[in-house]
Design a protein around this motif. Structure first.
Motif, PDB file in Angstrom:
ATOM      1  N   SER A  35      50.883   6.649  82.677  1.00  0.00           N
ATOM      2  CA  SER A  35      50.986   7.765  83.626  1.00  0.00           C
ATOM      3  C   SER A  35      52.420   8.259  83.607  1.00  0.00           C
ATOM      4  N   LEU A  39      52.694   4.360  90.788  1.00  0.00           N
ATOM      5  CA  LEU A  39      51.437   4.270  91.542  1.00  0.00           C
ATOM      6  C   LEU A  39      51.566   4.878  92.938  1.00  0.00           C
ATOM      7  N   PHE A  40      52.693   4.643  93.602  1.00  0.00           N
ATOM      8  CA  PHE A  40      52.830   5.135  94.974  1.00  0.00           C
ATOM      9  C   PHE A  40      54.071   5.988  95.188  1.00  0.00           C
ATOM     10  N   VAL A  68      52.259   6.952  98.689  1.00  0.00           N
ATOM     11  CA  VAL A  68      51.190   7.948  98.519  1.00  0.00           C
ATOM     12  C   VAL A  68      50.613   7.734  97.126  1.00  0.00           C
ATOM     13  N   ILE A  69      49.307   7.519  97.047  1.00  0.00           N
ATOM     14  CA  ILE A  69      48.727   7.081  95.778  1.00  0.00           C
ATOM     15  C   ILE A  69      48.662   8.198  94.731  1.00  0.00           C
ATOM     16  N   ASN A  70      48.924   7.810  93.496  1.00  0.00           N
ATOM     17  CA  ASN A  70      48.862   8.716  92.347  1.00  0.00           C
ATOM     18  C   ASN A  70      47.403   8.778  91.865  1.00  0.00           C
ATOM     19  N   GLU A  71      46.787   9.942  92.032  1.00  0.00           N
ATOM     20  CA  GLU A  71      45.353  10.062  91.749  1.00  0.00           C
ATOM     21  C   GLU A  71      45.036   9.783  90.284  1.00  0.00           C
ATOM     22  N   PHE A  72      45.969  10.128  89.394  1.00  0.00           N
ATOM     23  CA  PHE A  72      45.722   9.917  87.963  1.00  0.00           C
ATOM     24  C   PHE A  72      45.648   8.424  87.632  1.00  0.00           C
ATOM     25  N   PHE A  94      43.551  -1.547  99.470  1.00  0.00           N
ATOM     26  CA  PHE A  94      44.803  -2.186  99.046  1.00  0.00           C
ATOM     27  C   PHE A  94      45.266  -3.236 100.058  1.00  0.00           C
ATOM     28  N   LEU A 313      44.984   3.886 103.683  1.00  0.00           N
ATOM     29  CA  LEU A 313      43.563   3.921 104.023  1.00  0.00           C
ATOM     30  C   LEU A 313      42.768   3.411 102.833  1.00  0.00           C
ATOM     31  N   PRO A 314      41.507   3.013 103.036  1.00  0.00           N
ATOM     32  CA  PRO A 314      40.687   2.621 101.888  1.00  0.00           C
ATOM     33  C   PRO A 314      40.607   3.765 100.882  1.00  0.00           C
ATOM     34  N   LEU A 315      40.488   3.410  99.633  1.00  0.00           N
ATOM     35  CA  LEU A 315      40.406   4.403  98.569  1.00  0.00           C
ATOM     36  C   LEU A 315      38.938   4.732  98.326  1.00  0.00           C
ATOM     37  N   GLU A 316      38.557   5.944  98.702  1.00  0.00           N
ATOM     38  CA  GLU A 316      37.164   6.343  98.505  1.00  0.00           C
ATOM     39  C   GLU A 316      37.087   7.411  97.421  1.00  0.00           C
ATOM     40  N   ILE A 317      36.220   7.171  96.450  1.00  0.00           N
ATOM     41  CA  ILE A 317      36.055   8.143  95.372  1.00  0.00           C
ATOM     42  C   ILE A 317      34.584   8.543  95.296  1.00  0.00           C
ATOM     43  N   GLU A 318      34.320   9.694  94.662  1.00  0.00           N
ATOM     44  CA  GLU A 318      32.955  10.214  94.629  1.00  0.00           C
ATOM     45  C   GLU A 318      32.290   9.877  93.295  1.00  0.00           C
TER      46      GLU A 318
ATOM     47  N   VAL B  53      39.015   1.547 110.179  1.00  0.00           N
ATOM     48  CA  VAL B  53      40.282   1.415 109.472  1.00  0.00           C
ATOM     49  C   VAL B  53      41.298   2.443 109.934  1.00  0.00           C
ATOM     50  N   ARG B  59      41.042  11.089 104.937  1.00  0.00           N
ATOM     51  CA  ARG B  59      40.862  10.564 103.595  1.00  0.00           C
ATOM     52  C   ARG B  59      42.245  10.121 103.118  1.00  0.00           C
ATOM     53  N   LEU B  60      42.291   9.083 102.300  1.00  0.00           N
ATOM     54  CA  LEU B  60      43.573   8.625 101.759  1.00  0.00           C
ATOM     55  C   LEU B  60      44.257   9.777 101.016  1.00  0.00           C
ATOM     56  N   PRO B  61      45.451  10.166 101.459  1.00  0.00           N
ATOM     57  CA  PRO B  61      46.129  11.285 100.777  1.00  0.00           C
ATOM     58  C   PRO B  61      46.478  10.898  99.333  1.00  0.00           C
ATOM     59  N   ARG B  62      46.382  11.868  98.419  1.00  0.00           N
ATOM     60  CA  ARG B  62      46.665  11.601  97.005  1.00  0.00           C
ATOM     61  C   ARG B  62      47.791  12.491  96.498  1.00  0.00           C
ATOM     62  N   ARG B  63      48.365  12.072  95.411  1.00  0.00           N
ATOM     63  CA  ARG B  63      49.483  12.770  94.793  1.00  0.00           C
ATOM     64  C   ARG B  63      49.093  13.073  93.345  1.00  0.00           C
ATOM     65  N   VAL B  64      49.525  14.207  92.804  1.00  0.00           N
ATOM     66  CA  VAL B  64      49.260  14.465  91.390  1.00  0.00           C
ATOM     67  C   VAL B  64      50.315  13.738  90.560  1.00  0.00           C
ATOM     68  N   ASP B  65      49.988  13.508  89.285  1.00  0.00           N
ATOM     69  CA  ASP B  65      50.830  12.659  88.439  1.00  0.00           C
ATOM     70  C   ASP B  65      51.996  13.436  87.840  1.00  0.00           C
TER      71      ASP B  65
END
Lengths: 510, 95
Positions: A35, A39-40, A68-72, A94, A313-318, B53, B59-65
């Protein structure tokens, strides 16, 4: 696409004082996620940058900074899971793994203990395909889970006698920890498992697999058992059938992994045979002394006091997102190898060699298609091109010969325009000077001589000049080969060997 | 659950907090008081209730790479007791 028609590889045994012992091995592989940023945090993951220049305040553990989580990175973990035919968990979470170390400024590593993003999968580990002679065998190694976590920084101990120097550039870079079941049965299998995992990750583009820079590191769990005990474990999944395991930490060399497993197994056998019992612990391998030793200082710190990270928060994906990633997966090694064998008629060995790296496979396929002959293309790519590149310490990406050029050479062989020997000369010319193979052959008069008149003339000349040899050859027809060699020499290798053979035989008889 | 002096000593060590020997009994007592208070929560029946929780439906906030941070070696090292040649310098820690 799994081809389970392979036989199982032979289990490694070590002879003890009274009987043989078997090995049981499980691995935890840490693979650095490919990447741009961590990661955060938004700091770069670039390897080899100036110390502490790729560090955000989040990575440095500054108070009040939030991850803040890296979506990639999440996408890469999902892609890896799909590549290992694993279950993808749409909800994961996490946790904090707490311990103190100078290269871990937060005082905890963010990891996924209770709810990993990827569940059970599998890796087909082929053995013996490393040589053309051995019949390939394979073992299906089960993956227990893959979780996402942060890497730690790097401590350097040899720059000052009294101080350690800490660089946080790697701190917070995303890792995938890939945990196998104890399905690996010997040092060579362990190396082959790591090699196969590396190959799949490189195909997927989720980890560069560079072991030297630490992009892939392995913790290896080793235990010993009596023959028959492992089968009981597999039937019941009850670990009590297996011996107590020791974990050898942080290895990034295939060679050292194999040596460490062997030496650790022998250490355990010696303990058990002397009436003692193996203590479950973490050990380090010392390649200079070829021994493992206890990391006792780590034992107490192993109380990691995991708890859910309150910052995340929990990581929820679709499922639709997972499906889209699955649709974008490249053809993976097992499928590619099976296709090369069925479409091009390649041997297991050749197909393995040509699918080792995506770039090799792409190159071969381009040659095979342009030349219309998979087997010939495989021979030329493996024996001539790879051999020549190796001499230059170069990879396929540096090949001065394009697939079209190599296919051109093969086309000339197939059309009987050039002999095999001339083809090798031609290859060297194309390799060093470049150019169109057909034009080079025309311009330099390398075309194969099939004109029987010219060949007959050459044979006559040799026969006339060597009456003593003629007499010997007439008594012993095996010596005719000498004349063939002389004719080939005289014609600069351009004569068609089949035609020369025929004419020499006829003239000597005649 | 009851915390004895031994456990109190271990927790202090894991947290890298120096607690004098004579303070340990009091510390163990405080731990027990806190745990006792929290144990009351066990009286609540949460059978079939999904764990909460977050208090906001987020929703868990996300960041682009993309690289948006870093290149601040001086700032990162500003609070270090000792820093040399761009590294944090700490007393030798070697296994």
């Amino acid at each position: 696409m799994l081809d389970l028609s392979y036989d199982l590889p032979k289990v490694k045994t070590i002879a003890g004082a009274k009987h043989d012992w078997e090995l049981v091995i499980g691995m935890e592989v840490h693979a650095q996620v490919s990447s741009n940023s961590k990661l955060f945090s938004g700091a770069s993951t670039l390897f080899g940058a100036e110390a502490n220049s790729n560090v955000a305040f989040v990575d440095a553990g500054m108070p009040g900074m939030l991850p803040v989580i890296n979506e990639f990175c999440v996408e890469q973990a999902v892609r890896t899971g799909l590549g290992l035919k694993a279950q993808i968990n749409l909800t994961s979470a996490f946790d904090r793994k707490n311990y103190f170390y100078p290269d871990l400024p937060q005082g905890y590593q963010i990891s996924q203990l209770y709810h990993p993003i990827v569940g059970e999968g599998e890796v087909l580990v082929e053995m013996g395909a490393g040589s053309a002679k051995e019949a390939p065998t394979a073992r299906l190694v089960r993956i227990e889970r893959i979780h996402l976590e942060q890497d730690a920084g790097k401590s350097i101990h040899d720059m000052d006698p009294a101080m350690s120097f800490v660089d946080l550039n790697r701190t917070g870079v995303a890792l995938m920890e890939i945990v196998s079941r104890p399905d690996i049965r010997g040092p060579e299998e362990a190396a082959a498992y790591l090699g196969k995992l590396r190959q799949i990750l490189r195909y997927l583009g989720t980890c560069d697999g560079n072991m030297q820079s630490g992009s892939m590191r392995a913790d290896v769990n080793v235990s010993i058992c009596l023959p028959g005990a492992y089968e009981k474990y597999q039937e019941t999944q009850d670990f009590s059938h297996l011996g107590t395991r020791c974990e050898i930490k942080n290895m990034n060399s295939m060679r050292f992994i194999q040596a460490a497993i062997e030496v650790e197994a022998r250490r355990q056998i010696a303990i058990v045979e002397a009436g003692g019992s193996v203590e479950q612990e973490t050990r380090l391998y010392d390649p200079d002394k070829n021994e493992t030793r206890s990391m006792r200082s780590k034992e107490e710190a192993h109380d990691y006091r995991y708890f859910p990270d309150p910052d995340l928060l929990p990581l929820e994906i679709e499922q639709s997102w997972v499906d889209a990633i699955e649709a974008s997966l490249p053809e993976l090694p097992d499928a590619k190898k099976a296709r090369f064998m069925s479409d091009f008629g390649l041997s297991d060995y050749d197909a393995s060699v040509l699918t080792a790296e995506t770039a090799d496979a792409v190159y071969f396929e381009a040659v095979a298609e342009a030349a219309g002959d998979g087997k010939l293309a495989a021979n030329w790519v493996i024996n001539e091109l790879f051999g020549r590149l190796k001499k230059d310490d170069a990879g396929i990406a540096d090949s001065p010969v394009s697939p079209a050029q190599l296919a051109g050479i093969i086309a000339l062989i197939k059309a009987d325009e050039i002999s095999g020997k001339i083809a090798k000369d031609l290859f060297e010319i194309v390799y060093t000077e470049g150019g169109d193979p057909a034009e080079i052959v025309a311009a330099r008069g390398m075309k194969q001589v099939t004109d029987t008149g010219a060949i007959e003339q050459a044979v006559d000349d040799i026969i006339a000049a060597n009456p003593a040899q003629v007499e010997k050859a007439q008594q012993n027809p095996k010596l005719a080969g000498w004349f063939v060699g002389q004719v080939m020499k005289a014609t600069g290798g351009k004569a068609n060997p089949a035609v020369v053979n025929q004419i020499v035989a006829k003239k000597l008889a005649g | 659950m009851s915390i004895d002096i031994e456990t109190a000593r271990k927790v202090a060590k894991l947290a890298r907090i120096a607690v004098p020997e004579e303070r340990l009994p009091a510390l163990a007592g405080e731990f027990n008081a806190i745990l006792g208070f929290i144990e009351q929560l066990n009286e609540v029946d949460v059978e079939g209730v999904e764990p909460m929780v977050s208090v906001t439906p987020m929703r868990l906030p996300r960041r682009v790479d993309v690289v948006t941070d870093g290149s601040q070696q001086e700032a990162v090292l500003a609070n270090a007791p000792d820093a040399r040649e761009g590294f944090f310098a700490v007393p030798k820690v070697v296994e």
